[in-house]
Each structure stands twice: as structure tokens, then as C-alpha cells.
Design a protein around this motif. Structure first.
Motif, PDB file in Angstrom:
ATOM      1  N   THR A 154       0.897  -1.324   0.000  1.00  0.00           N
ATOM      2  CA  THR A 154      -0.071  -0.158  -0.133  1.00  0.00           C
ATOM      3  C   THR A 154       0.780   1.354   0.158  1.00  0.00           C
ATOM      4  OG1 THR A 154       0.068  -0.168   2.457  1.00  0.00           O
ATOM      5  CG2 THR A 154      -1.971  -0.903   1.170  1.00  0.00           C
ATOM      6  N   MET A 189     -13.280  -3.347   1.234  1.00  0.00           N
ATOM      7  CA  MET A 189     -12.528  -3.734  -0.092  1.00  0.00           C
ATOM      8  C   MET A 189     -11.342  -2.616  -0.015  1.00  0.00           C
ATOM      9  SD  MET A 189     -13.597  -4.594  -3.959  1.00  0.00           S
ATOM     10  CE  MET A 189     -14.269  -3.063  -4.324  1.00  0.00           C
ATOM     11  N   GLN A 208      -5.743  -0.311   4.271  1.00  0.00           N
ATOM     12  CA  GLN A 208      -5.789  -1.735   3.858  1.00  0.00           C
ATOM     13  C   GLN A 208      -6.856  -1.599   2.834  1.00  0.00           C
ATOM     14  OE1 GLN A 208      -6.276  -3.132   7.867  1.00  0.00           O
ATOM     15  NE2 GLN A 208      -8.439  -3.948   7.427  1.00  0.00           N
ATOM     16  N   MET A 209      -6.269  -2.756   1.852  1.00  0.00           N
ATOM     17  CA  MET A 209      -7.296  -3.072   0.583  1.00  0.00           C
ATOM     18  C   MET A 209      -6.816  -4.179   0.053  1.00  0.00           C
ATOM     19  SD  MET A 209      -5.619  -0.580  -2.573  1.00  0.00           S
ATOM     20  CE  MET A 209      -4.109  -0.533  -2.919  1.00  0.00           C
ATOM     21  N   ASN A 210      -7.770  -4.709  -0.539  1.00  0.00           N
ATOM     22  CA  ASN A 210      -7.596  -5.966  -1.601  1.00  0.00           C
ATOM     23  C   ASN A 210      -7.232  -5.356  -2.999  1.00  0.00           C
ATOM     24  OD1 ASN A 210      -8.051  -7.929  -3.680  1.00  0.00           O
ATOM     25  ND2 ASN A 210      -9.262  -8.948  -2.045  1.00  0.00           N
ATOM     26  N   GLN A 213      -9.110  -6.769  -6.187  1.00  0.00           N
ATOM     27  CA  GLN A 213     -10.465  -6.403  -6.242  1.00  0.00           C
ATOM     28  C   GLN A 213     -10.786  -5.195  -6.766  1.00  0.00           C
ATOM     29  OE1 GLN A 213     -12.639  -7.576  -2.995  1.00  0.00           O
ATOM     30  NE2 GLN A 213     -12.271  -9.884  -3.301  1.00  0.00           N
TER      31      GLN A 213
END
Ligand code: UT7
Length: 319
Positions: A154, A189, A208-210, A213
Motif C-alpha cells: 500500500t 475492499m 488496507q485494501m484488496n 479486487q
């Protein structure tokens, strides 16, 4: 009929530049990986003494200068930010005081990376309904503060900055159409899932992330919402002189432009030099392209945002 139009644009990037090589000195990453997967070469990081309202102030002054408008004429301030100076008061109120503006409504708008597009669409409603004549709409962020600088997935992506526009009333558009969308079922997400309670941080204070996606979702909705905004204005892809999508990843930008059928030479890209500045990315890109002479008065521009929430939206306008 009353319309709104952009009278001036301004941007501000804090002077400190962090290159990919600098990050690679202390993280398991490389300039080659970051450039290849994201298109990002560098990002700007604010000094700890600067809050979002400080970056917003510089961008706003430049937008007011460009519009040849005195700050006293402002009758609405919207600051799109997910990294406000404080929990409260809003960064918009802090900005109002720094500009010396009295009495006008001022509020923050939280739609993460779609924030500027949400803010512009909101200000347009105020102007068209007669509640404002001269609105200041700002995207201002210090995402460096919500990065886990040990998370290579990130921290390489984001940067700090602010962009602003002065939106004034007029008898011709200006803003032709805007479309805003959200889907709260996709909140997980991309998030900073923390808050402050009883003097402690509950949850996480870090983004935070995916990524994969988010990538797919972004390309899909930026295509859809761009088409919806054009249809709402009875316009077609061929009418668009410039596309300014949210600047998160050059691969998302390229894929979106390809899906929309807009050639690369009509797309403004600043993610290489700014990184992802969230709500500031679209007005910063607009500012760069206006100042370097690519975007001229009379040009038709499609602005698009997408981000946490999930939120997304588009504004189609004539400069
Ligand atoms: O405003 C909206 C906010 N966010 C976005 O728009 C982000 C959208 N997503 C993206 O831009 C991309 O998904 C990323 C740039 C975040 C990631 O690119 P990707 O091509 O989707 O990579 P990935 O997440 O599938 O990871 C591929 C590999 C992984 O290693 P393994 O598991 O294959 O061994 C990662 O651990 O790349 C690794 N990786 C890195 N390697 C070097 C992830 N970050 C880095 C890094 N340096 N900084």
C-alpha cells in the motif's frame, strides 16, 4: 436557466518528494516493480507540521488567483478529504478561517478518492439552485499519515497534495451533468477500519485494501459512470476532449480509457509524479493540464472518481 462553471483551478504539492528508489532502500520493493505495476515514479509527502487545510489553503489561493476572484466573494466551501486535520472542526472551517472568509457554509465531504467529484457535483447543485454564487471546492489529503510504511502493498501507492476549483454561477454550462454512485456492501475492499475511543485507537489506523479486487471494480464502474454522465448530457464519447480519471494506477487509467473508447492522447495522467492523492488527484490533474495549456477554455472534460465506500462518480463539463 442558471448553471455553474469553473472559473479557476489551483493545485499544491508539498515540496518533499519521495522516489521509488528511496522506498526501495528500506522496503522489499524496487523502482522497476512500482513503475511496471502502477506507473508511479514518485510521490510528495507533507511535512508533519502541515495538515490538509494547509495544503488546501495553497491550492485555494492559486485557484482564486486564476479565477481573479477575491476570497471575500466565496459563499460556499466544500473540502473533500478522508484525512482531515482533526476529528472536528472540519478542515473546511479551518480553511475558511485561513482564507479570512466570513459566514459562508463550510463543510467536509467524505467520499475518499471520489470526494472531489462528489464535492463538485454538490457545489453545482448549490449554484444551480441559487444558494451559492461562488463556491470553492477542494480535494486535500495527507494520505502519508494513514500509511503503514512497512506495508509495501500500500505505502508505495499514495501521496499528499491538494487541488481546488472556483465554481461560479453563469447563464451557460459549465457543468452539463453529474452522476454519483455508492455501494456500501463493498466497504471492506478498501478501508482504514479504525476510530478513536476513550483515548485509544480502536481497530487499525492504517489503510488496507484488496488491490486486485479494487482494480477490477474501478475499471468496471469508471466505464459505466462515464457513459452515464455523457448520456445524461446527451453527449457521446466523441464529444470528450479530455478524460481525467482518478489517478490511482496507470494500468487502471489505460484500461478505463480503452473501455470507454477514448484515445490515450486525450487522457490526463499525473499518477507518475503524484502517486494516488485520493480526493486531490482529479483537481491536481486538472490543474496540471490547464496550466500546461492542454485544457483550454471551451474544451469538454469528463472527470471521474472511484474510491472507498465504495463510491464512484463522474462530472461532464465545458471549461
Ligand atoms: O484509489 C483507489 C485505491 N487503490 C487502487 O486503485 C489500487 C488498485 N490496485 C492496484 O493498483 C494493484 O492491484 C496493485 C498495484 C495494488 C497491485 O498490483 P497487482 O498487479 O494487482 O499485484 P498483486 O497484488 O496481485 O501482487 C503481485 C505480487 C505479490 O507477490 P506474490 O504473492 O505474487 O509473490 C505481491 O506481494 O507483487 C507483490 N507486491 C510487491 N512486490 C514488490 C505487492 N506490492 C509490491 C511492491 N513491490 N511494492
Amino acid at each position: 436557466m442558471r448553471h455553474s462553471r469553473i472559473a479557476g483551478v489551483g493545485g499544491f504539492l508539498p515540496p518533499r518528494v519521495v522516489t521509488n528508489d528511496e522506498l526501495a532502500q528500506r522496503l522489499d520493493t524496487s523502482d522497476a516493480w512500482i513503475r511496471e505495476r502502477t506507473g508511479i515514479a514518485q510521490r510528495h509527502v507533507a511535512d508533519p507540521s502541515q495538515g490538509s487545510s494547509d495544503l488546501a489553503l495553497e491550492a485555494s489561493r492559486r485557484a482564486l488567483d486564476a479565477a481573479r476572484v477575491d476570497a471575500a466573494a466565496i459563499d460556499l466551501i466544500i473540502v473533500a478529504t478522508s484525512t482531515p486535520d482533526y476529528i472536528f472542526p472540519s478542515s473546511a472551517c479551518l480553511l475558511q478561517a485561513k482564507l479570512g472568509v466570513k459566514n459562508c457554509p463550510a463543510f467536509d465531504l467524505q467520499a475518499v478518492c471520489s470526494g472531489f467529484v462528489y464535492g463538485l457535483a454538490t457545489a453545482d447543485q448549490f449554484v444551480r439552485s441559487g444558494q451559492a454564487k461562488c463556491a470553492l471546492v477542494v480535494g486535500a489529503e495527507v494520505f502519508s499519515r494513514i500509511m503503514d510504511w512497512n506495508d509495501r502493498g500500500t505505502c508505495v501507492l499514495f501521496g499528499d497534495g491538494a487541488g481546488a476549483v472556483v465554481l461560479v454561477a453563469g447563464d451557460r454550462p459549465g457543468i452539463h451533468s453529474s452522476v454519483l454512485r455508492a455501494d456500501g456492501t463493498q466497504a471492506g475492499m478498501l478501508s482504514v477500519p479504525g476510530n478513536v475511543s476513550g483515548g485509544k485507537i480502536i481497530g487499525s489506523p492504517y489503510l488496507q485494501m484488496n488491490g486486485p479486487q479494487v482494480f477490477k471494480f474501478a475499471v468496471k464502474v469508471l466505464d459505466e459512470v462515464g457513459r452515464e454522465a455523457l448520456a445524461a448530457a446527451d453527449a457521446t464519447i466523441d464529444d470528450v476532449d479530455w478524460l481525467i480519471p482518478h489517478q490511482a494506477n496507470v494500468r487502471i487509467i489505460d484500461a478505463t480509457a480503452r473501455k470507454l473508447g477514448i484515445p490515450a492522447h486525450k487522457v490526463i495522467v499525473t499518477v507518475d509524479l503524484h502517486g494516488n492523492t485520493s480526493a486531490a488527484s482529479v483537481p491536481l490533474a486538472l490543474d496540471v493540464a490547464v496550466r500546461d495549456g492542454r485544457i483550454q477554455p471551451g474544451h469538454r472534460v469528463l472527470l471521474e472518481g472511484v474510491g472507498g465506500g465504495f463510491t464512484w462518480g463522474a462530472v461532464y463539463l465545458t471549461m
